[in-house]
Design a protein around this motif. Structure first.
Motif, PDB file in Angstrom:
ATOM      1  N   LYS A  31      24.755  51.095  35.692  1.00 56.10           N
ATOM      2  CA  LYS A  31      25.651  50.252  34.899  1.00 56.10           C
ATOM      3  C   LYS A  31      24.876  49.193  34.129  1.00 56.10           C
ATOM      4  O   LYS A  31      25.246  48.847  33.006  1.00 56.10           O
ATOM      5  CB  LYS A  31      26.692  49.592  35.793  1.00 56.10           C
ATOM      6  CG  LYS A  31      27.810  50.538  36.166  1.00 56.10           C
ATOM      7  CD  LYS A  31      28.850  49.848  37.003  1.00 56.10           C
ATOM      8  CE  LYS A  31      29.965  50.813  37.369  1.00 56.10           C
ATOM      9  NZ  LYS A  31      30.819  50.233  38.424  1.00 56.10           N
ATOM     10  N   GLY A  68      38.043  49.378  36.705  1.00 56.40           N
ATOM     11  CA  GLY A  68      36.707  49.621  36.174  1.00 56.40           C
ATOM     12  C   GLY A  68      36.710  50.551  34.963  1.00 56.40           C
ATOM     13  O   GLY A  68      35.658  50.946  34.480  1.00 56.40           O
ATOM     14  N   TYR A 119      32.097  40.342  32.704  1.00 55.17           N
ATOM     15  CA  TYR A 119      32.734  41.515  33.299  1.00 55.17           C
ATOM     16  C   TYR A 119      31.879  42.051  34.438  1.00 55.17           C
ATOM     17  O   TYR A 119      30.667  42.159  34.318  1.00 55.17           O
ATOM     18  CB  TYR A 119      32.921  42.588  32.227  1.00 55.17           C
ATOM     19  CG  TYR A 119      33.471  43.895  32.726  1.00 55.17           C
ATOM     20  CD1 TYR A 119      34.697  43.949  33.368  1.00 55.17           C
ATOM     21  CD2 TYR A 119      32.769  45.082  32.550  1.00 55.17           C
ATOM     22  CE1 TYR A 119      35.201  45.156  33.813  1.00 55.17           C
ATOM     23  CE2 TYR A 119      33.271  46.294  32.980  1.00 55.17           C
ATOM     24  CZ  TYR A 119      34.488  46.325  33.621  1.00 55.17           C
ATOM     25  OH  TYR A 119      34.983  47.517  34.063  1.00 55.17           O
ATOM     26  N   ARG A 120      32.513  42.357  35.555  1.00 56.34           N
ATOM     27  CA  ARG A 120      31.758  42.779  36.737  1.00 56.34           C
ATOM     28  C   ARG A 120      31.843  44.261  37.023  1.00 56.34           C
ATOM     29  O   ARG A 120      31.092  44.776  37.844  1.00 56.34           O
ATOM     30  CB  ARG A 120      32.274  42.034  37.961  1.00 56.34           C
ATOM     31  CG  ARG A 120      32.027  40.554  37.918  1.00 56.34           C
ATOM     32  CD  ARG A 120      32.791  39.867  39.013  1.00 56.34           C
ATOM     33  NE  ARG A 120      32.467  40.449  40.305  1.00 56.34           N
ATOM     34  CZ  ARG A 120      32.358  39.752  41.423  1.00 56.34           C
ATOM     35  NH1 ARG A 120      32.528  38.464  41.410  1.00 56.34           N
ATOM     36  NH2 ARG A 120      32.084  40.348  42.562  1.00 56.34           N
ATOM     37  N   SER A 121      32.829  44.921  36.414  1.00 57.20           N
ATOM     38  CA  SER A 121      33.059  46.340  36.673  1.00 57.20           C
ATOM     39  C   SER A 121      33.496  46.547  38.123  1.00 57.20           C
ATOM     40  O   SER A 121      33.137  45.777  39.004  1.00 57.20           O
ATOM     41  CB  SER A 121      31.806  47.168  36.389  1.00 57.20           C
ATOM     42  OG  SER A 121      32.075  48.519  36.635  1.00 57.20           O
ATOM     43  N   SER A 170      32.412  52.107  42.142  1.00 60.86           N
ATOM     44  CA  SER A 170      33.023  53.435  42.136  1.00 60.86           C
ATOM     45  C   SER A 170      32.896  54.061  43.505  1.00 60.86           C
ATOM     46  O   SER A 170      32.035  53.729  44.257  1.00 60.86           O
ATOM     47  CB  SER A 170      32.365  54.312  41.093  1.00 60.86           C
ATOM     48  OG  SER A 170      30.999  54.403  41.349  1.00 60.86           O
ATOM     49  N   ASP A 179      34.628  50.053  31.659  1.00 59.36           N
ATOM     50  CA  ASP A 179      33.263  50.567  31.496  1.00 59.36           C
ATOM     51  C   ASP A 179      33.147  51.470  30.271  1.00 59.36           C
ATOM     52  O   ASP A 179      32.237  51.316  29.466  1.00 59.36           O
ATOM     53  CB  ASP A 179      32.846  51.401  32.716  1.00 59.36           C
ATOM     54  CG  ASP A 179      32.713  50.552  33.967  1.00 59.36           C
ATOM     55  OD1 ASP A 179      32.992  49.342  33.878  1.00 59.36           O
ATOM     56  OD2 ASP A 179      32.344  51.098  35.011  1.00 59.36           O
ATOM     57  N   THR A 210      24.917  50.500  40.366  1.00 60.04           N
ATOM     58  CA  THR A 210      24.726  49.210  39.706  1.00 60.04           C
ATOM     59  C   THR A 210      23.585  49.309  38.700  1.00 60.04           C
ATOM     60  O   THR A 210      23.694  48.796  37.589  1.00 60.04           O
ATOM     61  CB  THR A 210      24.419  48.122  40.753  1.00 60.04           C
ATOM     62  OG1 THR A 210      25.422  48.170  41.756  1.00 60.04           O
ATOM     63  CG2 THR A 210      24.388  46.752  40.131  1.00 60.04           C
ATOM     64  N   VAL A 227      26.992  47.954  30.772  1.00 54.97           N
ATOM     65  CA  VAL A 227      28.352  47.643  31.197  1.00 54.97           C
ATOM     66  C   VAL A 227      28.375  46.264  31.857  1.00 54.97           C
ATOM     67  O   VAL A 227      29.288  45.481  31.662  1.00 54.97           O
ATOM     68  CB  VAL A 227      28.865  48.736  32.164  1.00 54.97           C
ATOM     69  CG1 VAL A 227      30.141  48.303  32.849  1.00 54.97           C
ATOM     70  CG2 VAL A 227      29.080  50.035  31.414  1.00 54.97           C
ATOM     71  N   ILE A 228      27.346  45.977  32.629  1.00 53.76           N
ATOM     72  CA  ILE A 228      27.231  44.662  33.247  1.00 53.76           C
ATOM     73  C   ILE A 228      25.879  44.036  32.877  1.00 53.76           C
ATOM     74  O   ILE A 228      24.959  44.743  32.463  1.00 53.76           O
ATOM     75  CB  ILE A 228      27.378  44.737  34.785  1.00 53.76           C
ATOM     76  CG1 ILE A 228      26.459  45.805  35.360  1.00 53.76           C
ATOM     77  CG2 ILE A 228      28.816  45.026  35.172  1.00 53.76           C
ATOM     78  CD1 ILE A 228      26.487  45.886  36.870  1.00 53.76           C
ATOM     79  N   LYS A 252      35.203  58.567  37.815  1.00 56.07           N
ATOM     80  CA  LYS A 252      36.108  57.977  36.832  1.00 56.07           C
ATOM     81  C   LYS A 252      36.214  58.918  35.658  1.00 56.07           C
ATOM     82  O   LYS A 252      35.258  59.604  35.316  1.00 56.07           O
ATOM     83  CB  LYS A 252      35.537  56.647  36.327  1.00 56.07           C
ATOM     84  CG  LYS A 252      35.657  55.525  37.333  1.00 56.07           C
ATOM     85  CD  LYS A 252      35.067  54.263  36.763  1.00 56.07           C
ATOM     86  CE  LYS A 252      34.877  53.231  37.853  1.00 56.07           C
ATOM     87  NZ  LYS A 252      33.964  52.179  37.439  1.00 56.07           N
TER      88      LYS A 252
END
Lengths: 378, 278
Positions: A104, B95, B273-275, B278, B98, A101, A109-110, A142
């Motif tokens: 990110k 996600g 957006y919360r993503s 992972s 991202d 988190t 991203v957030i 990812k």
């Protein structure tokens, strides 16, 4: 950001004046002296999510359609952190600690629920293009490369997006694929690559635009020892040559031991520790491991009052002894038994960290249980 | 330095083509199936015109021009925007969005045009053939230079309106976490756009026509370019509101408004957006 250069300037100015009176000159040079420029500054950063509390069973799911219960999850609870340019910092912590988190948030991203942060002087979640061309994020879980295409096609796309001039693009790409030893795989569709090879391609893609800051989220997850080692070697080399700032999260102690001098331990959304890897033992381990090799034919049977017995393999015994009592225990053992060999060691780092994580997970579970209790009470 | 949007788009288009060519058979099946769907449609309307010379002023060949226009617009939307809007929902759930957010380029541009579904352009060529076949068979047909300019322009406006609606729908998946009924919902709405607006009459039709012209402007998407080409002079039934000159002006406004609205929704959605973890 250069912080209050005037202040750090005073002492040297005085020194300068006393020597040759060339104060202004010296002062001007000292303005550059505090090159301790922070690449990343985080103050009171918070992120909480509202999650739907799903109940068990079909009937409960149906009622959940109309009446939902939410729970607030505080993933990051007010973090303060400064990272200097060129540092290689590891985030260590159990699953769900808030490491990802934080990464990110720092990559924009957030957006956070509170606090502030700057990376290279930019507020990440404003998502300015000028910021986005200066950093990269690689996530081990990812992938961003086109699955059905050879990696080189994705690289070309990055060249267009970041508008890298083709001479520079070719040089950087060649350098990266040679360092990572994947040049011969450039033309193979990504879906046909092994996990390790794919990660190397992901790294290449992320570094094509020569970012100044790199965020790595578990880059070696699921890789075998050799692939892990190769990626560590590459990261170490690349960081040293380019002097970029890297923030890495990993579960593998080996990654961290090999790469980072500074470790930031996060558990339950808070920073528990910030310092060297070895320092963790000093701070968190309250005990030492005492190994005794007895010269007597018969091992003493009453070892347990010296400390917790970890292991007995005659004629050796391993004891866990409180750090403060080690001297006393040692002298009384030596006084009452004939001992052939003694060693006092720190417990293995992995064990210390595992203990710490266990504590924080238990604490988390307790808070959750308490919250659940409160909900039922309503 | 700004990214070269054209360069990025061409690379997207190129990469999509490389990918499509890797799965050649799949590509051919897609082309054939979407073409046969449109040709069956054409057959259906030929059947209908066996029983009536015209539908509210649209003769058989004029209506063929209408169908060709539908095919142009739909093939363009399906080639450039449909696969991306559908994928946005998936990107949100997994996600993967991202990575789009990290790139120093407009995020809406990036997620709207990542993939080009080349096989959908098959219908574009079917439409061209249909147009060439139908136009000369329209009674007293004459082609003016301004029709040649305005027709493609308004086809483009139609594509942009549909894109705006589509990306707005897709952006809701950022809030909802998952929105798999996107395609169904899309089909329900656009279904109304595939018929001449003159047929929306009476106590049920009028409100429908007004709603789908002035609230969600999907009726102008096909009707305006089709009228420009097939019926440039006669506006039968519906009075002023059916006159293409008024509608053409309105379409300019509707396109701009739709684009602005969709961009606003998209930005708003991205902000929350919360993503995925992972």
């Amino acid at each position: 950001m250069v912080q209050v250069p005037t202040r750090s300037c005073y002492p040297i100015t005085l020194l300068g004046r006393s020597l040759d009176g060339a104060a202004p000159e010296v002062c001007r040079t000292t303005l550059y002296f505090p090159l301790i420029m922070n690449a990343i500054e985080i103050r009171g950063l918070e992120k909480s999510y509202r999650v739907y509390q799903k109940q068990e069973g079909l009937l409960a799911s149906l009622t959940g359609l109309f009446q939902r219960e939410y729970r607030d999850v505080n993933a990051v609870k007010g973090i303060d952190l400064d990272v200097q340019k060129g540092e290689f910092v590891a985030f260590l912590g159990p699953n769900g600690a808030g490491k990802t988190t934080t990464l990110k948030l720092l990559s924009g991203v957030i957006s956070p629920s509170g606090g502030r942060a700057t990376v290279l002087g930019h507020v990440p979640w404003e998502r300015e293009n000028s910021y986005r061309r200066k950093f990269a994020l690689v996530m081990g879980q990812k992938n961003q490369l086109w699955w059905d295409l050879p990696a080189q096609e994705s690289f070309k796309l990055h060249q267009q997006i970041y508008r890298i001039d083709s001479q520079k693009f070719n040089n950087t790409r060649d350098e990266l694929v040679d360092l990572l030893d994947v040049r011969n795989l450039l033309g193979q569709p990504v879906r046909e690559l092994s996990l390790g090879e794919r990660m190397k391609m992901e790294l290449t893609a992320a570094l094509l635009h020569s970012p100044e800051v790199l965020f790595l989220d578990e880059p070696t997850i699921g890789l075998d020892v050799i692939a892990q080692h190769n990626i560590q070697k590459f990261l170490k080399h690349y960081q040293q040559v380019r002097g970029i700032t890297i923030l890495l999260t990993s579960h593998y102690m080996k990654d961290i031991a090999a790469l980072c001098k500074r470790v930031v331990m996060i558990a339950d959304g808070e920073i528990m520790y910030d310092g060297s890897l070895e320092g963790i033992i000093d701070q968190f381990s309250g005990h030492k491991v005492l190994t005794l090799q007895f010269a007597e034919e018969r091992m003493p049977s009453d070892l347990s009052h010296y400390g917790e017995v970890l292991e007995i393999v005659e004629p050796k015994a391993k004891l866990r002894v409180e750090r403060g009592e080690i001297a006393g225990v040692l002298s009384s053992v030596l006084a009452s038994h004939s001992v052939a060999d003694v060693s006092v060691e720190d417990p293995p780092l992995e064990d210390v960290i595992a203990d710490l994580f266990k504590q924080s997970t238990n604490k988390q579970a307790e808070t959750k249980a308490a919250a659940a209790q409160a909900t039922i009470g309503k | 330095m700004h990214p070269s949007y054209l360069g990025v788009f061409l690379t997207f288009a190129r990469n999509s083509l490389i990918r499509d060519m890797t799965f050649r058979t799949n590509f051919l099946i897609e082309v054939v199936s979407s073409m046969s769907w449109m040709i069956m449609n054409l057959g259906f309307y030929t059947l209908v015109y066996q029983f009536t010379p015209d539908i509210e002023g649209w003769g058989k060949y004029e209506f063929f021009v209408f169908i060709a226009t539908t095919m142009f617009v739909n093939s363009l939307v399906q080639a450039f925007f449909m696969p991306n809007a559908q994928e946005l929902s998936e990107l949100v759930r997994t996600g993967g969005l991202d990575f789009a957010l990290l790139k120093p380029i407009d995020t809406q541009f990036l997620v709207s045009l990542r993939r080009v579904n080349w096989s959908s352009l098959g219908n574009f060529f079917v439409a061209l053939v249909l147009l060439v076949y139908a136009l000369p068979r329209i009674e007293n047909f004459q082609l003016f230079w301004w029709q040649i300019l305005l027709y493609p322009f308004y086809v483009l406006m139609g594509v942009l309106i549909l894109y705006s609606i589509m990306i707005t729908l897709a952006a809701t998946s950022i809030w909802l976490g998952r929105n798999q009924s996107l395609y169904d919902f899309w089909f329900y709405i656009t279904n109304f756009s595939r018929y001449p607006m003159e047929i929306y009459r009476g106590s049920y039709g009028e409100p429908l026509r007004n709603a789908f012209t002035f609230v969600i402007p999907i009726l102008v998407v096909i009707n305006v370019p089709a009228k420009i080409l097939a019926k440039p002079f006669n506006s039968q039934g519906g009075g002023m509101a059916a006159d293409w000159r008024f509608l053409a002006l309105f379409t300019l406004f509707a396109t701009a408004a739709s684009l602005i609205f969709s961009r606003w929704i998209f930005k708003k959605a991205l902000g929350s957006y919360r993503s995925a973890s992972s």
